[in-house]
Design a protein around this motif. Structure first.
Motif, PDB file in Angstrom:
ATOM      1  N   VAL A  36     145.839  79.915  -9.012  1.00 48.73           N
ATOM      2  CA  VAL A  36     146.713  81.001  -9.460  1.00 48.73           C
ATOM      3  C   VAL A  36     146.815  81.971  -8.296  1.00 48.73           C
ATOM      4  O   VAL A  36     145.929  82.786  -8.070  1.00 48.73           O
ATOM      5  N   GLU A  37     147.886  81.846  -7.532  1.00 47.42           N
ATOM      6  CA  GLU A  37     148.071  82.617  -6.308  1.00 47.42           C
ATOM      7  C   GLU A  37     148.979  83.820  -6.553  1.00 47.42           C
ATOM      8  O   GLU A  37     149.736  83.861  -7.522  1.00 47.42           O
ATOM      9  N   ILE A  38     148.923  84.771  -5.638  1.00 42.19           N
ATOM     10  CA  ILE A  38     149.828  85.913  -5.631  1.00 42.19           C
ATOM     11  C   ILE A  38     150.781  85.720  -4.468  1.00 42.19           C
ATOM     12  O   ILE A  38     150.349  85.508  -3.327  1.00 42.19           O
ATOM     13  N   LYS A  39     152.070  85.754  -4.759  1.00 42.67           N
ATOM     14  CA  LYS A  39     153.091  85.591  -3.729  1.00 42.67           C
ATOM     15  C   LYS A  39     153.136  86.872  -2.909  1.00 42.67           C
ATOM     16  O   LYS A  39     153.481  87.931  -3.422  1.00 42.67           O
ATOM     17  N   LYS A  40     152.767  86.752  -1.655  1.00 43.59           N
ATOM     18  CA  LYS A  40     152.722  87.933  -0.794  1.00 43.59           C
ATOM     19  C   LYS A  40     153.858  87.852   0.212  1.00 43.59           C
ATOM     20  O   LYS A  40     153.861  87.012   1.093  1.00 43.59           O
ATOM     21  N   ALA A  41     154.817  88.712   0.026  1.00 42.32           N
ATOM     22  CA  ALA A  41     155.948  88.796   0.941  1.00 42.32           C
ATOM     23  C   ALA A  41     156.312  90.258   1.108  1.00 42.32           C
ATOM     24  O   ALA A  41     156.147  91.061   0.186  1.00 42.32           O
ATOM     25  N   TYR A  42     156.795  90.592   2.263  1.00 41.71           N
ATOM     26  CA  TYR A  42     157.163  91.972   2.550  1.00 41.71           C
ATOM     27  C   TYR A  42     158.211  92.466   1.562  1.00 41.71           C
ATOM     28  O   TYR A  42     159.223  91.814   1.347  1.00 41.71           O
ATOM     29  N   GLY A  43     157.956  93.579   0.935  1.00 39.29           N
ATOM     30  CA  GLY A  43     158.920  94.179   0.024  1.00 39.29           C
ATOM     31  C   GLY A  43     158.944  93.589  -1.366  1.00 39.29           C
ATOM     32  O   GLY A  43     159.768  93.975  -2.183  1.00 39.29           O
ATOM     33  N   VAL A  44     158.045  92.660  -1.688  1.00 43.61           N
ATOM     34  CA  VAL A  44     158.026  92.052  -3.016  1.00 43.61           C
ATOM     35  C   VAL A  44     157.205  92.932  -3.952  1.00 43.61           C
ATOM     36  O   VAL A  44     156.082  93.299  -3.655  1.00 43.61           O
ATOM     37  N   THR A  45     157.794  93.276  -5.073  1.00 45.25           N
ATOM     38  CA  THR A  45     157.100  94.046  -6.096  1.00 45.25           C
ATOM     39  C   THR A  45     156.705  93.087  -7.216  1.00 45.25           C
ATOM     40  O   THR A  45     157.543  92.365  -7.746  1.00 45.25           O
ATOM     41  N   MET A  46     155.437  93.109  -7.560  1.00 44.33           N
ATOM     42  CA  MET A  46     154.936  92.243  -8.620  1.00 44.33           C
ATOM     43  C   MET A  46     155.501  92.670  -9.967  1.00 44.33           C
ATOM     44  O   MET A  46     155.765  93.850 -10.188  1.00 44.33           O
ATOM     45  N   GLY A  47     155.663  91.717 -10.870  1.00 45.21           N
ATOM     46  CA  GLY A  47     156.070  92.020 -12.238  1.00 45.21           C
ATOM     47  C   GLY A  47     155.001  92.849 -12.920  1.00 45.21           C
ATOM     48  O   GLY A  47     153.811  92.766 -12.585  1.00 45.21           O
ATOM     49  N   LYS A  48     155.389  93.640 -13.915  1.00 43.85           N
ATOM     50  CA  LYS A  48     154.459  94.593 -14.524  1.00 43.85           C
ATOM     51  C   LYS A  48     153.260  93.924 -15.206  1.00 43.85           C
ATOM     52  O   LYS A  48     152.216  94.543 -15.358  1.00 43.85           O
ATOM     53  N   ASN A  49     153.381  92.660 -15.603  1.00 49.90           N
ATOM     54  CA  ASN A  49     152.270  91.966 -16.269  1.00 49.90           C
ATOM     55  C   ASN A  49     151.648  90.863 -15.415  1.00 49.90           C
ATOM     56  O   ASN A  49     150.819  90.106 -15.903  1.00 49.90           O
ATOM     57  N   ALA A  50     152.034  90.774 -14.143  1.00 49.99           N
ATOM     58  CA  ALA A  50     151.558  89.687 -13.282  1.00 49.99           C
ATOM     59  C   ALA A  50     150.040  89.723 -13.093  1.00 49.99           C
ATOM     60  O   ALA A  50     149.365  88.701 -13.233  1.00 49.99           O
ATOM     61  N   ALA A  51     149.494  90.882 -12.764  1.00 46.38           N
ATOM     62  CA  ALA A  51     148.050  90.972 -12.519  1.00 46.38           C
ATOM     63  C   ALA A  51     147.259  90.654 -13.793  1.00 46.38           C
ATOM     64  O   ALA A  51     146.249  89.947 -13.745  1.00 46.38           O
ATOM     65  N   ARG A  52     147.727  91.144 -14.940  1.00 47.04           N
ATOM     66  CA  ARG A  52     147.050  90.883 -16.212  1.00 47.04           C
ATOM     67  C   ARG A  52     147.096  89.395 -16.560  1.00 47.04           C
ATOM     68  O   ARG A  52     146.095  88.805 -16.965  1.00 47.04           O
ATOM     69  N   PHE A  53     148.268  88.784 -16.393  1.00 48.42           N
ATOM     70  CA  PHE A  53     148.418  87.360 -16.687  1.00 48.42           C
ATOM     71  C   PHE A  53     147.521  86.524 -15.774  1.00 48.42           C
ATOM     72  O   PHE A  53     146.870  85.577 -16.224  1.00 48.42           O
ATOM     73  N   ARG A  54     147.455  86.893 -14.492  1.00 50.44           N
ATOM     74  CA  ARG A  54     146.593  86.179 -13.547  1.00 50.44           C
ATOM     75  C   ARG A  54     145.134  86.267 -13.983  1.00 50.44           C
ATOM     76  O   ARG A  54     144.407  85.276 -13.979  1.00 50.44           O
ATOM     77  N   LYS A  55     144.701  87.452 -14.367  1.00 45.18           N
ATOM     78  CA  LYS A  55     143.313  87.643 -14.801  1.00 45.18           C
ATOM     79  C   LYS A  55     143.007  86.778 -16.019  1.00 45.18           C
ATOM     80  O   LYS A  55     141.948  86.164 -16.109  1.00 45.18           O
ATOM     81  N   ILE A  56     143.939  86.703 -16.955  1.00 40.96           N
ATOM     82  CA  ILE A  56     143.753  85.873 -18.145  1.00 40.96           C
ATOM     83  C   ILE A  56     143.658  84.400 -17.750  1.00 40.96           C
ATOM     84  O   ILE A  56     142.770  83.681 -18.210  1.00 40.96           O
ATOM     85  N   MET A  57     144.574  83.950 -16.888  1.00 40.85           N
ATOM     86  CA  MET A  57     144.571  82.550 -16.446  1.00 40.85           C
ATOM     87  C   MET A  57     143.256  82.186 -15.765  1.00 40.85           C
ATOM     88  O   MET A  57     142.715  81.106 -15.977  1.00 40.85           O
ATOM     89  N   LEU A  58     142.723  83.094 -14.948  1.00 42.08           N
ATOM     90  CA  LEU A  58     141.485  82.816 -14.226  1.00 42.08           C
ATOM     91  C   LEU A  58     140.275  82.757 -15.150  1.00 42.08           C
ATOM     92  O   LEU A  58     139.219  82.258 -14.766  1.00 42.08           O
ATOM     93  N   GLY A  59     140.422  83.221 -16.378  1.00 43.85           N
ATOM     94  CA  GLY A  59     139.344  83.142 -17.367  1.00 43.85           C
ATOM     95  C   GLY A  59     139.232  81.770 -18.025  1.00 43.85           C
ATOM     96  O   GLY A  59     138.242  81.470 -18.673  1.00 43.85           O
ATOM     97  N   PHE A  60     140.243  80.928 -17.847  1.00 44.87           N
ATOM     98  CA  PHE A  60     140.229  79.592 -18.432  1.00 44.87           C
ATOM     99  C   PHE A  60     139.582  78.588 -17.484  1.00 44.87           C
ATOM    100  O   PHE A  60     139.749  78.687 -16.265  1.00 44.87           O
ATOM    101  N   PRO A  61     138.864  77.601 -18.007  1.00 43.29           N
ATOM    102  CA  PRO A  61     138.314  76.550 -17.150  1.00 43.29           C
ATOM    103  C   PRO A  61     139.453  75.789 -16.464  1.00 43.29           C
ATOM    104  O   PRO A  61     140.521  75.598 -17.048  1.00 43.29           O
ATOM    105  N   GLY A  62     139.229  75.397 -15.246  1.00 45.66           N
ATOM    106  CA  GLY A  62     140.214  74.609 -14.523  1.00 45.66           C
ATOM    107  C   GLY A  62     141.186  75.425 -13.701  1.00 45.66           C
ATOM    108  O   GLY A  62     142.067  74.876 -13.042  1.00 45.66           O
ATOM    109  N   PHE A  63     141.064  76.752 -13.714  1.00 42.41           N
ATOM    110  CA  PHE A  63     141.918  77.617 -12.900  1.00 42.41           C
ATOM    111  C   PHE A  63     141.051  78.350 -11.882  1.00 42.41           C
ATOM    112  O   PHE A  63     139.927  78.728 -12.173  1.00 42.41           O
ATOM    113  N   ASP A  64     141.575  78.546 -10.680  1.00 46.64           N
ATOM    114  CA  ASP A  64     140.845  79.311  -9.672  1.00 46.64           C
ATOM    115  C   ASP A  64     141.797  80.235  -8.931  1.00 46.64           C
ATOM    116  O   ASP A  64     143.007  80.154  -9.088  1.00 46.64           O
ATOM    117  N   GLY A  65     141.224  81.127  -8.133  1.00 50.36           N
ATOM    118  CA  GLY A  65     142.002  82.122  -7.403  1.00 50.36           C
ATOM    119  C   GLY A  65     142.576  81.629  -6.102  1.00 50.36           C
ATOM    120  O   GLY A  65     143.142  82.410  -5.342  1.00 50.36           O
TER     121      GLY A  65
END
Length: 107
Positions: free
Chosen positions: A68-97
């Motif tokens: 579960v990666e974060i798209k890092k590009a100049y000037g890209v603004t993350m969606g308002k729930n992206a960080a929360r969704f990523r944190k939830i996904m990383l709580g499941f077995p089989g997902f990593d950062g």
């Protein structure tokens, strides 16, 4: 194509000569665009849109986890729930950062 039968639409070249294709859900606004490459090793990339914009999920047939990666590009603004969704996904077995987890090992 199997994806169309399951409610997806094609977004890329899916000819028999190509070893890659893209698709997204056909109904409503797409949360993810999927890109599939199938050669010796299979891989799936899913880029998020909408309120989870900026997340990228990566899966490879020879690896046991989904990154579960974060798209890092100049000037890209993350969606308002992206960080929360990523944190939830990383709580499941089989997902990593992904890359972030690898870099933490060196610090």
């Amino acid at each position: 194509m199997y994806a169309e039968r399951e409610g997806f639409i094609s977004t890329g070249d899916s000819s028999s000569r190509s070893n890659q294709t893209g698709f997204r859900w056909a109904s409503g606004e797409a949360d993810f665009d999927f890109f599939v490459e199938y050669s010796d090793r299979r891989s799936v990339t899913a880029e998020a849109y909408g309120d989870i914009f900026g997340l990228v999920l990566l899966a490879h047939s020879h690896l046991p986890t989904i990154s579960v990666e974060i798209k890092k590009a100049y000037g890209v603004t993350m969606g308002k729930n992206a960080a929360r969704f990523r944190k939830i996904m990383l709580g499941f077995p089989g997902f990593d950062g992904g890359t972030e987890d690898i870099l933490k090992r060196f610090h």
